[in-house]
Scaffold this motif. Sequence first.
Motif, PDB file in Angstrom:
ATOM      1  N   ARG A   1       0.848  -1.185   0.000  1.00 23.40           N
ATOM      2  CA  ARG A   1       0.000   0.000   0.000  1.00 23.40           C
ATOM      3  C   ARG A   1       0.884   1.235   0.000  1.00 23.40           C
ATOM      4  N   VAL A   2       1.313   1.633  -1.187  1.00 24.49           N
ATOM      5  CA  VAL A   2       2.171   2.799  -1.310  1.00 24.49           C
ATOM      6  C   VAL A   2       1.274   4.036  -1.277  1.00 24.49           C
ATOM      7  N   MET A   3       1.632   4.995  -0.439  1.00 24.75           N
ATOM      8  CA  MET A   3       0.773   6.161  -0.260  1.00 24.75           C
ATOM      9  C   MET A   3       1.281   7.343  -1.088  1.00 24.75           C
ATOM     10  N   SER A   4       0.408   8.317  -1.255  1.00 24.62           N
ATOM     11  CA  SER A   4       0.743   9.530  -2.007  1.00 24.62           C
ATOM     12  C   SER A   4       1.930  10.246  -1.363  1.00 24.62           C
TER      13      SER A   4
ATOM     14  N   PRO B   1       9.196  17.648  10.681  1.00 18.24           N
ATOM     15  CA  PRO B   1      10.542  18.146  11.033  1.00 18.24           C
ATOM     16  C   PRO B   1      11.387  17.170  11.861  1.00 18.24           C
ATOM     17  N   ASP B   2      10.795  16.095  12.369  1.00 16.57           N
ATOM     18  CA  ASP B   2      11.545  15.220  13.285  1.00 16.57           C
ATOM     19  C   ASP B   2      12.488  14.269  12.541  1.00 16.57           C
ATOM     20  N   PRO B   3      13.522  13.822  13.231  1.00 12.33           N
ATOM     21  CA  PRO B   3      14.364  12.782  12.624  1.00 12.33           C
ATOM     22  C   PRO B   3      13.603  11.451  12.526  1.00 12.33           C
ATOM     23  N   LEU B   4      14.113  10.526  11.742  1.00  7.97           N
ATOM     24  CA  LEU B   4      13.452   9.224  11.595  1.00  7.97           C
ATOM     25  C   LEU B   4      13.538   8.436  12.902  1.00  7.97           C
ATOM     26  N   PRO B   5      12.501   7.674  13.238  1.00  8.82           N
ATOM     27  CA  PRO B   5      12.548   6.910  14.491  1.00  8.82           C
ATOM     28  C   PRO B   5      13.520   5.734  14.380  1.00  8.82           C
ATOM     29  N   ASN B   6      13.911   5.203  15.525  1.00 18.67           N
ATOM     30  CA  ASN B   6      14.803   4.045  15.516  1.00 18.67           C
ATOM     31  C   ASN B   6      14.020   2.749  15.466  1.00 18.67           C
ATOM     32  N   ASP B   7      12.768   2.834  15.826  1.00 15.26           N
ATOM     33  CA  ASP B   7      11.943   1.633  15.918  1.00 15.26           C
ATOM     34  C   ASP B   7      10.618   1.842  15.201  1.00 15.26           C
ATOM     35  N   GLU B   8      10.189   0.793  14.522  1.00 15.54           N
ATOM     36  CA  GLU B   8       8.928   0.823  13.777  1.00 15.54           C
ATOM     37  C   GLU B   8       7.740   1.270  14.636  1.00 15.54           C
ATOM     38  N   LYS B   9       7.786   0.877  15.906  1.00 21.70           N
ATOM     39  CA  LYS B   9       6.666   1.174  16.809  1.00 21.70           C
ATOM     40  C   LYS B   9       6.523   2.679  17.047  1.00 21.70           C
ATOM     41  N   ASP B  10       7.607   3.409  16.776  1.00 23.46           N
ATOM     42  CA  ASP B  10       7.594   4.835  17.099  1.00 23.46           C
ATOM     43  C   ASP B  10       7.184   5.756  15.950  1.00 23.46           C
ATOM     44  N   PHE B  11       6.642   5.161  14.874  1.00 26.21           N
ATOM     45  CA  PHE B  11       6.156   6.030  13.801  1.00 26.21           C
ATOM     46  C   PHE B  11       4.946   6.844  14.249  1.00 26.21           C
ATOM     47  N   GLY B  12       4.167   6.254  15.153  1.00 22.54           N
ATOM     48  CA  GLY B  12       2.959   6.946  15.627  1.00 22.54           C
ATOM     49  C   GLY B  12       2.087   7.337  14.457  1.00 22.54           C
ATOM     50  N   ASP B  13       1.688   8.626  14.396  1.00 27.02           N
ATOM     51  CA  ASP B  13       0.840   9.035  13.275  1.00 27.02           C
ATOM     52  C   ASP B  13       1.652   9.713  12.168  1.00 27.02           C
ATOM     53  N   ARG B  14       2.916   9.405  12.098  1.00 31.42           N
ATOM     54  CA  ARG B  14       3.768  10.003  11.054  1.00 31.42           C
ATOM     55  C   ARG B  14       3.637   9.195   9.754  1.00 31.42           C
ATOM     56  N   ALA B  15       2.451   9.318   9.127  1.00 32.90           N
ATOM     57  CA  ALA B  15       2.133   8.493   7.954  1.00 32.90           C
ATOM     58  C   ALA B  15       3.125   8.710   6.817  1.00 32.90           C
ATOM     59  N   GLU B  16       3.564   9.961   6.626  1.00 31.65           N
ATOM     60  CA  GLU B  16       4.458  10.262   5.506  1.00 31.65           C
ATOM     61  C   GLU B  16       5.840   9.629   5.729  1.00 31.65           C
ATOM     62  N   ALA B  17       6.314   9.707   6.967  1.00 31.89           N
ATOM     63  CA  ALA B  17       7.620   9.119   7.284  1.00 31.89           C
ATOM     64  C   ALA B  17       7.563   7.604   7.077  1.00 31.89           C
ATOM     65  N   ARG B  18       6.497   7.000   7.561  1.00 36.29           N
ATOM     66  CA  ARG B  18       6.336   5.550   7.421  1.00 36.29           C
ATOM     67  C   ARG B  18       6.321   5.167   5.931  1.00 36.29           C
ATOM     68  N   ASN B  19       5.592   5.972   5.150  1.00 36.35           N
ATOM     69  CA  ASN B  19       5.467   5.664   3.724  1.00 36.35           C
ATOM     70  C   ASN B  19       6.830   5.678   3.025  1.00 36.35           C
TER      71      ASN B  19
END
Length: 337
Positions: free
Chosen positions: A187-190, A229-247
């Motif tokens: 599921r690749v997002m915009s 503006p935040d740096p990338l998380p170290n753990d997958e669990k920490d994406f939270g609602d950062r949908a763009e970063a996760r994508n």
Amino acid sequence: MTTKRILSGMQPTNNLHLGNYLGALKNWVKIQEEDAECLYCVVDLHAVTVPQDPAKLKQSTREIAAAYIAAGIDPKRSTIFVQSSVPEHSQLMWALSTMTQVGKLNRMTQFKDKAGKNAEKAGLGLYAYPVLMAADILIYKATHVPVGDDQRQHLELARDIAATFNHRFEDDFFPLPESLILGEGTRVMSLRDGTSKMSKSDASDLSRINFTDDADTIAKKIRKAKTDPDPLPNDEKDFGDRAEARNLISIYAALNDQSVADVLEEYGGQEFSKFKPALADLAVSKLDPINSRMNELLSDVGELDRILEAGGAKARSIASPIMNDVYAQMGFWGHAK
Ligand code: ADP
Ligand code: TRP
């Protein structure tokens, strides 16, 4: 003996984008290496559920076929063909439409999305689209269907229709087809909005990476991709609602055949300004060769057409006896098992 039969397809509408590649095509190529019989079609009958320019449709059909081959589908190993060249798809669709409840079609989210607010004015074809998709699969008694996550619901319906036929006429006549939704790019997002799907129909071209984009365009689109503006998380669990970063991380993982965790091990804690150029380089290195090969193939449509003709003949040789059996089961005159 091969027991798996794979079928999938893409519509010849506009350009292919990264979502089509990571969610579907890339997996088709991988599956081809397995002990399975693979059939990959260009679903032109599906494309006309919204109006198409006839001359453009022909061109887009060849482009999609070229993209299949350029991405690594080998016509010697897999059957590549055009849906409309096998009339049994449409024939089976009619038979199956008599055993599909409208209540189930009413629940299809793709129809709701595509028909929009004015569903009363939508064509019957758009509404019946999932029944044709079920016919595409069942006319070959396919067992597995590699698709992106957005097709999950259509696959469920295909299983449902197959089960209804089996129940009514002959147990186990159709295998219940399983969806294969594989990898990190299902599921690749915009690129402009991490909560909506990357799609051909998005008005903003910046939202997607097309197969035909050159290296500079890809780099520009990734540079402009929405982030935070935040740096990338170290753990997958920490994406939270950062949908763009996760994508963006998922895209990197899918392109590089890695898991999201692997990518975070390398890029966790880093700024997007570091990560984005690496992602752009990776995307260009994967898409550029496909793009060049596609152009080569399109410069000799004679060869491409020969591949499609041979694929169509092979597909028909599988579909025709199955269609006959279906008609025989249903009691149509002139058909015997
Ligand atoms: P689109 O959805 O872009 O109109 P198609 O309907 O022809 O394209 O889809 C072809 C294949 O690409 C399907 O298997 C579908 O699930 C997959 N696909 C489309 N968009 C995406 C996406 N954003 N992420 C992952 N897979 C996708
Ligand atoms: N409905 C699919 C899509 O929109 C395309 C499709 C049509 C398909 N027939 C199919 C996919 C059969 C897999 C199998 O993406």
